[in-house]
Design an enzyme around this catalytic site. Structure first.
Site, short mmCIF file in Angstrom:
data_model
loop_
_atom_site.label_atom_id
_atom_site.label_comp_id
_atom_site.label_asym_id
_atom_site.label_seq_id
_atom_site.Cartn_x
_atom_site.Cartn_y
_atom_site.Cartn_z
N ASP A 276 -31.14 24.87 18.07
CA ASP A 276 -31.03 24.03 16.52
C ASP A 276 -30.86 26.13 16.32
OD1 ASP A 276 -29.44 23.62 14.45
OD2 ASP A 276 -30.90 22.29 14.30
C1 BGC Z 1 -27.99 21.19 12.32
C2 BGC Z 1 -27.52 21.15 13.83
C3 BGC Z 1 -26.29 21.47 13.19
C4 BGC Z 1 -26.17 23.18 13.54
C5 BGC Z 1 -25.11 24.21 14.55
C6 BGC Z 1 -27.68 22.85 12.19
O1 BGC Z 1 -28.60 23.30 10.75
O2 BGC Z 1 -28.73 20.75 12.25
O3 BGC Z 1 -27.41 19.60 13.81
O4 BGC Z 1 -25.48 21.36 14.85
O5 BGC Z 1 -26.68 23.36 12.86
O6 BGC Z 1 -24.61 23.35 13.11
#
Ligand code: BGC
Length: 767
Positions: A276
């Protein structure tokens, strides 16, 4: 002439070594022949992977394991291997941001179709719609040049306060599994990878970076992992995203037990674990514990002295250095690169990827259909819905219809006019078009009704999220009582009132990054609804939310429709159901608790955890164990406002007597049950099968969903729904033996149309 020139051109290229003769026959020209990448896209995948790997330098390999911009990572230009492009996910293709900043890039060709939120898809209980959803989104993603979509999300709805539940598929592992598999299959069939997220135990946003989840292996395996496992083993997801939180005191971004032991060990996942954004905290753990690609790490290129901030990533120069010094194994790196190569060969270099399509009529139609099919009719006393201009349903209503005038319809509430595709965190979208509920209702009903609108309450007027601007001006400076008085006065005169409210996608509502602060509706909506209910008996509440909330007024409102965040076609989907053009057939994917105390996580578990005295870590015990959602209210014999699996229709169904192919379970049994539409309009019923273990050595839920079938029926028609139950469906996870176990004995099979509307059970025996 042109043909001759083309041949001459090709033979010059061949002579110069830019093409090989092999590429002329059956494959795409990839890279230059001099570099010798295995060119035949029809060659076995693992041969292509080994061929490419054998030609790569250490530096090239390391480059593939981390980001080079906010949403991309490097390919190997020398070998013709393209960069990887990621995008959120999961409801549409996110607008482009700048290379190295979160700011909007400001493109004018990236306004997408927003599909309904995943809660809505789950509420449809229709795996076919999963294929339609994933396939449509996949086409949008391919058009936009994306290699991987960051979604879908399958974290279990453990508490209705979790700000991100709208991005997930409800509280039940079986339902979530059945819906996530077709979504991923549809998406990946278009040549774009899915990245199922957030693995694992990211069940709240509050302190999401520092919550250490403590739970039993049974709860882990029976409740929180099955949807991920189905995504890996059945749908063959290419990507998976480890989550932000901690498990067993280790960050999930590089959690050995989750990534190495379970995902890559027990489940034999051969794809990529993509961190993530900002979930990596250690080179050593990222190198050794099964993470393959690092994204979103906060870096400061200036203070680290590198030219490129991405070089400072844990899996960039620090990793390269460690590899050169022999601190990390090259075989470990090769494993990561093999996975990334598989990912690229399965998507952008598969030869099967088309060109995609964007904002097509088909995609809007898919969004509208999925939206309408996921809407849940929670309540419809007096058959107030569908709305009809000719049938006056309640003669005791305060306003008696004068047949010489057109009937009047009053719409109240901010969610009727608010664009709800904007907001919510990383699923925030810039849409080409959004039909609001009021627009949709006006379009469908103006010919029959005089329609007026009152604001009723003011919620979120920002009109902007993360640089995406709605262009709506929702400012209204009147006081709450002025707004209520206006709405009530109008309601007294109207034939029908539709209140459209609920939650929105602002921080502390249904939004990533924080949880809701209360189980109640915000912005004084309860008082408004009570006042409307007193003013007019023909009141419909259209609830737009990704979560359940307290409904103190529910007994006073005849009709309630749960509408989720429905995306670009929200207004059309809602009008389709209000009018009866589509007969509602959605069922709740989670329990609608009457109070928060009915939820196991709040009653017995820990939420939001306890901060350690000596660090920023919050320990959170999932003491409610496997008793999540309906498993808890059933155990405690509580009456929720609406139970899991509940959903009404404009017609009535008779679920007949079920029969089972054998009263003894060997490998499987098939349950058959006749379903008849005994009402006047076409409709679909969701037949649900719950299993109960009569006697078990370990405590088990009263009943668990293990099968369902959605049956579409014309009035008077009868069809037989068949549900096959395999032996595995009866198993529990035995933590001592670390395996799934089916105990011999008696089991009961309950069939009905919600977790609380079930016929007397059929008994089967496992020998
Ligand atoms: C989120 C993810 C997301 C990623 C990219 C993160 O803060 O938890 O679900 O895909 O950001 O935007």
């Amino acid at each position: 002439m042109i043909l001759i020139m083309k041949r001459i051109y090709i033979s010059i290229l061949l002579t110069l070594g830019f093409l090989t003769s092999q590429s002329q026959t059956n494959s795409l020209p990839i890279g230059r022949a001099g570099e010798g990448l295995y060119l035949d896209i029809n060659a076995p995948l693992e041969e292509r992977v080994e061929d490419a790997l054998s030609r790569m330098t250490l530096e090239e390999k390391v480059k593939m394991t981390h980001a080079q911009s906010k949403f991309s990572s490097a390919g190997v230009p020398r070998l013709g291997i393209p960069d990887v492009w990621m995008s959120d996910g999961p409801h549409g293709v996110r607008p482009e941001v700048l290379w190295d900043e979160w700011k909007q890039a400001g493109w004018t060709n990236d306004s997408c179709v927003c599909f309904p939120a995943l809660t809505c898809l789950a509420a449809s209980w229709d795996p076919q719609l999963g294929i339609l959803y994933g396939g449509s989104l996949g086409e949008e993603a391919v058009y936009r040049g994306k290699t991987m979509m960051l979604g879908p999300g399958v974290n279990i709805n453990r508490t209705p306060l979790n700000g991100r539940n709208f991005e997930y598929m409800g509280e039940d592992p079986y339902l979530a599994s059945r819906i996530v598999v077709p979504y991923i299959e549809g998406l990946q069939s278009k040549g774009v990878a899915a990245c199922v997220k957030h693995f694992a135990l990211n069940n709240q946003e509050h302190e999401r970076y520092s919550t250490n989840v403590i739970l039993s292996d049974r709860a882990l395996y029976e409740i929180y992992l099955p949807a991920f496992k189905a995504a890996v083993q059945e749908a063959k997801t290419i990507g998976i995203m480890p989550s932000y939180n901690l498990f067993e005191n280790q960050q999930c971004g590089h959690n050995k037990r989750l990534l190495l032991d379970i995902l890559k060990g027990e489940w034999k996942f051969d794809g990529v674990a993509v961190s993530d954004w900002g979930a990596v905290h250690s080179t050593e753990e990222a190198a050794n514990n099964g993470l393959d690609m690092e994204f979103g790490t906060g870096t400061d290129g200036l203070s680290t002295g590198t030219k490129n901030a991405y070089d400072s990533y844990y899996l960039a120069l620090p990793y390269l250095k460690g590899l050169k010094e022999g601190k990390y194994s090259v075989e470990g790196l090769n494993d990561k690169v093999r996975r990334i190569l598989r990912f690229v060969f399965r998507t952008s270099m598969s030869g099967k990827r088309g060109y995609g399509s964007f904002c097509s009529d088909e995609h809007y139609a898919a969004a509208r259909k999925i939206g309408a099919e996921g809407i849940v009719l929670l309540k419809n006393d007096r058959g107030l819905l569908p709305l009809s201009a000719t049938v006056h349903r309640d003669l005791s209503a305060p306003v008696r219809r004068d047949s010489s005038r057109r009937p009047s319809l009053l719409i109240v509430g901010e969610n009727a006019i608010k664009m709800l595709t904007v907001g919510g965190g990383s699923s925030n979208l810039k849409v080409q078009h959004e039909t609001t509920p009021l627009d949709g209702i006006r379009e469908r009903f103006s010919k029959d009704f005089d329609i007026t609108f009152c604001r009723g309450y003011v919620g979120d007027t920002t009109g902007e999220y993360d640089g995406v601007i709605t262009g709506q001006n929702l400012e209204d400076n009147r006081t709450p009582s002025e707004l209520i008085n206006e709405a009530v006065a109008a309601a007294r005169k109207a034939d029908y009132v539709i209140f459209i409210g609920g939650l929105n996608k602002k921080w502390n509502q249904d939004c990533e990054g924080a949880d809701r602060l209360s189980y109640s509706l915000p912005y004084g909506q309860d008082a408004l609804i009570e006042a409307l209910a007193s003013a007019n008996k023909n009141l419909v509440v259209v609830s737009i939310s990704g979560n359940a909330y307290q409904m103190p007024w529910v007994s006073r409102v005849p009709s309630v429709l749960q509408c989720w965040f429905l995306g670009s076609e929200a207004g059309h989907s809602i009008a389709d159901v209000l009018s009866g053009d589509v007969n509602p057939s959605g069922h709740l994917p989670y329990t609608w608790y009457s109070t928060l105390e009915q939820c196991g996580a709040h009653a017995e578990g820990e939420y939001p955890g306890t901060k350690r005295a000596d660090s920023n870590i919050w320990d959170e015990n999932y003491n409610e164990d496997i008793f999540v959602g309906y498993r808890y209210v059933d155990k405690k014999k509580l009456t929720p406002t609406f139970p899991f699996g509940h959903g009404l229709s404009y017609t009535q169904f008779k679920i007949g007597k079920a029969s089972v192919s054998s009263s003894v379970m060997n490998e499987s049994v098939t349950v058959s049950v006749p379903v008849t539409n005994i009402g006047k309009v076409e409709g679909s019923e969701v037949v649900q099968l719950y299993v109960s273990d009569v006697k078990s050595t370990l405590p088990r839920p009263v009943r668990e969903l293990k099968g369902f079938a959605k049956v579409k029926l014309q009035p008077g028609e009868t069809k037989t729904a068949t549900i096959t139950l395999t032996r595995d469906a009866l198993a529990f996870f035995n933590p001592q033996r670390h395996e799934w176990q089916v105990e011999p004995g008696k089991f009961q099979l309950y069939i009905g149309n919600s977790s609380r509307n079930l016929a007397s059970p059929i008994k089967i025996t496992v020998e």
